[in-house]
Write a protein that holds these residues in place. Structure first.
Motif, PDB file in Angstrom:
ATOM      1  N   LEU A   1     -25.548  15.055 -14.419  1.00  0.00           N
ATOM      2  CA  LEU A   1     -25.508  16.144 -15.447  1.00  0.00           C
ATOM      3  C   LEU A   1     -24.728  15.418 -16.724  1.00  0.00           C
ATOM      4  N   PHE A   2     -23.849  14.445 -16.407  1.00  0.00           N
ATOM      5  CA  PHE A   2     -23.181  13.633 -17.426  1.00  0.00           C
ATOM      6  C   PHE A   2     -24.101  12.478 -17.950  1.00  0.00           C
ATOM      7  N   PRO A   3     -23.753  12.211 -19.406  1.00  0.00           N
ATOM      8  CA  PRO A   3     -24.776  11.211 -20.238  1.00  0.00           C
ATOM      9  C   PRO A   3     -24.775   9.893 -19.474  1.00  0.00           C
ATOM     10  N   ARG A   4     -25.662   9.043 -19.712  1.00  0.00           N
ATOM     11  CA  ARG A   4     -25.439   7.780 -19.135  1.00  0.00           C
ATOM     12  C   ARG A   4     -24.538   6.766 -19.408  1.00  0.00           C
ATOM     13  N   TRP A   5     -24.113   6.796 -21.010  1.00  0.00           N
ATOM     14  CA  TRP A   5     -23.089   6.172 -21.482  1.00  0.00           C
ATOM     15  C   TRP A   5     -21.933   6.340 -20.811  1.00  0.00           C
ATOM     16  N   LEU A   6     -21.527   7.518 -20.400  1.00  0.00           N
ATOM     17  CA  LEU A   6     -20.369   7.879 -19.357  1.00  0.00           C
ATOM     18  C   LEU A   6     -20.542   7.301 -18.127  1.00  0.00           C
ATOM     19  N   VAL A   7     -21.575   7.743 -17.353  1.00  0.00           N
ATOM     20  CA  VAL A   7     -21.777   7.279 -16.091  1.00  0.00           C
ATOM     21  C   VAL A   7     -21.624   5.752 -15.947  1.00  0.00           C
ATOM     22  N   GLU A   8     -22.417   5.108 -16.719  1.00  0.00           N
ATOM     23  CA  GLU A   8     -22.676   3.667 -16.679  1.00  0.00           C
ATOM     24  C   GLU A   8     -21.532   2.701 -17.355  1.00  0.00           C
ATOM     25  N   GLY A   9     -20.841   3.457 -18.352  1.00  0.00           N
ATOM     26  CA  GLY A   9     -19.877   2.928 -19.178  1.00  0.00           C
ATOM     27  C   GLY A   9     -18.577   2.754 -18.422  1.00  0.00           C
ATOM     28  N   ARG A  10     -17.433   2.154 -19.137  1.00  0.00           N
ATOM     29  CA  ARG A  10     -16.040   1.701 -18.510  1.00  0.00           C
ATOM     30  C   ARG A  10     -15.596   2.923 -17.909  1.00  0.00           C
ATOM     31  N   ALA A  11     -15.701   4.283 -18.568  1.00  0.00           N
ATOM     32  CA  ALA A  11     -15.117   5.470 -17.766  1.00  0.00           C
ATOM     33  C   ALA A  11     -15.844   5.649 -16.354  1.00  0.00           C
ATOM     34  N   GLY A  12     -17.002   5.207 -16.314  1.00  0.00           N
ATOM     35  CA  GLY A  12     -17.781   5.624 -15.104  1.00  0.00           C
ATOM     36  C   GLY A  12     -17.385   4.673 -14.054  1.00  0.00           C
ATOM     37  N   ARG A  13     -16.706   3.626 -14.401  1.00  0.00           N
ATOM     38  CA  ARG A  13     -16.389   2.678 -13.468  1.00  0.00           C
ATOM     39  C   ARG A  13     -15.153   3.147 -12.372  1.00  0.00           C
ATOM     40  N   TRP A  14     -14.491   4.341 -13.137  1.00  0.00           N
ATOM     41  CA  TRP A  14     -13.341   4.937 -12.351  1.00  0.00           C
ATOM     42  C   TRP A  14     -13.588   6.301 -12.208  1.00  0.00           C
ATOM     43  N   LEU A  15     -14.613   7.094 -12.673  1.00  0.00           N
ATOM     44  CA  LEU A  15     -14.833   8.490 -12.312  1.00  0.00           C
ATOM     45  C   LEU A  15     -15.883   8.715 -11.527  1.00  0.00           C
ATOM     46  N   ILE A  16     -15.986   9.831 -10.759  1.00  0.00           N
ATOM     47  CA  ILE A  16     -17.017   9.893  -9.806  1.00  0.00           C
ATOM     48  C   ILE A  16     -17.783  11.022 -10.553  1.00  0.00           C
ATOM     49  N   THR A  17     -18.927  10.898 -10.401  1.00  0.00           N
ATOM     50  CA  THR A  17     -20.004  11.937 -10.735  1.00  0.00           C
ATOM     51  C   THR A  17     -21.066  12.129  -9.783  1.00  0.00           C
ATOM     52  N   ALA A  18     -22.012  12.781  -9.828  1.00  0.00           N
ATOM     53  CA  ALA A  18     -23.276  12.928  -9.148  1.00  0.00           C
ATOM     54  C   ALA A  18     -23.866  11.578  -8.623  1.00  0.00           C
ATOM     55  N   SER A  19     -23.989  10.633  -9.558  1.00  0.00           N
ATOM     56  CA  SER A  19     -24.785   9.290  -9.118  1.00  0.00           C
ATOM     57  C   SER A  19     -23.896   8.671  -8.200  1.00  0.00           C
ATOM     58  N   HIS A  20     -22.758   8.639  -8.222  1.00  0.00           N
ATOM     59  CA  HIS A  20     -21.706   8.149  -7.471  1.00  0.00           C
ATOM     60  C   HIS A  20     -21.901   8.578  -5.907  1.00  0.00           C
ATOM     61  N   HIS A  21     -21.435  10.207  -6.049  1.00  0.00           N
ATOM     62  CA  HIS A  21     -21.449  10.919  -4.993  1.00  0.00           C
ATOM     63  C   HIS A  21     -22.902  10.807  -3.981  1.00  0.00           C
ATOM     64  N   GLN A  22     -24.144  10.753  -4.772  1.00  0.00           N
ATOM     65  CA  GLN A  22     -25.356  10.533  -4.104  1.00  0.00           C
ATOM     66  C   GLN A  22     -25.542   9.604  -3.127  1.00  0.00           C
TER      67      GLN A  22
END
Length: 241
Positions: free
Chosen positions: A186-207
């Protein structure tokens, strides 16, 4: 008194159940719009996810209802209504404290659930969703649901929190549970693959957890996974994952 406690438990069970149905239905509809056909052929699985989830709603709702009655009728808990009872800066900090505590509990109980015996007895129910859908967020065996149901009712006795901040925690808890299982990001690529995404869990990580099982155990943050060497990065979205 007994009747009041029973009614509170029933009311909270209904709230948890309706909250689950509304959130999951909303994101299932979003999936139909954004990813048409993604859940095609999964009707039987979805019905099973809904059944387990509604059973979990009662397991979550009963202790929450008892604690809610105690808060209102007996002054139990450290939940407060007066926003000035604590410094304003405590509002966001208390939300973070609850999320961090919940994340810690979830990481270690979730990791334990992947030991052979607990997995076979309980956690296999959740992993039977292949691939997981927006309806799978609360699809737990009762024993697993119980491990999750005690967290917030325990924290309200330990960490002070404003009733509005508690509502924020519960909203994040619901949204993250649903969106992490949708089968698409659901979340944009810049968030998921960016600095914040290194510490936050989204669907890509839980998948990736649903694909490989022995990794990515966290709920909100990747901190414990990183500290314990169980973070294997982002997963891929394909049927059967």
């Amino acid at each position: 008194m007994t009747l009041a406690i029973l009614l509170s438990a029933l009311a909270m069970t209904l709230i948890v159940g309706v909250r689950y149905l509304l959130a999951s239905a909303g994101f299932a509809l979003a999936t139909r719009v954004r990813q048409p056909g993604l859940y095609r052929g999964l009707d039987r699985q979805i019905r099973r996810e809904i059944s387990w989830s509604l059973a979990s709603a009662a397991i979550y709702g009963i202790p929450a209802g008892i604690v809610a009655w105690g808060w209102q009728a007996r002054g139990w808990t450290l939940v407060y209504r007066d926003v000035h009872a604590y410094p304003i800066w405590w509002l966001p900090l208390s939300v973070l404290a609850y999320l961090a505590a919940h994340d810690t509990w979830f990481y270690w109980t979730h990791r334990w659930m992947h030991a052979p015996r607990p997995f076979r007895i309980a956690h296999a129910v959740h992993h039977a969703s292949r691939p997981p859908t927006a309806w799978a967020a609360m699809a737990f065996h009762p024993w697993e649901a119980l491990t999750g149901a005690v967290v917030i009712p325990t924290l309200v006795f330990v960490i002070p929190i404003h009733i509005g901040a508690l509502a924020v925690v519960l909203t994040i808890m619901t949204l993250m549970g649903v969106t992490n299982h949708m089968g698409w990001e659901l979340f944009p690529r810049w968030l998921v693959e960016g600095r914040a995404g290194r510490w936050l869990i989204t669907a890509s990580h839980h998948q990736r957890h649903h694909q490989e099982y022995r990794c990515n155990y966290g709920l909100y943050f990747r901190v414990w996974d990183r500290l314990c060497g169980t973070d294997k990065g982002l997963g891929r979205f394909d049927r059967g994952g």
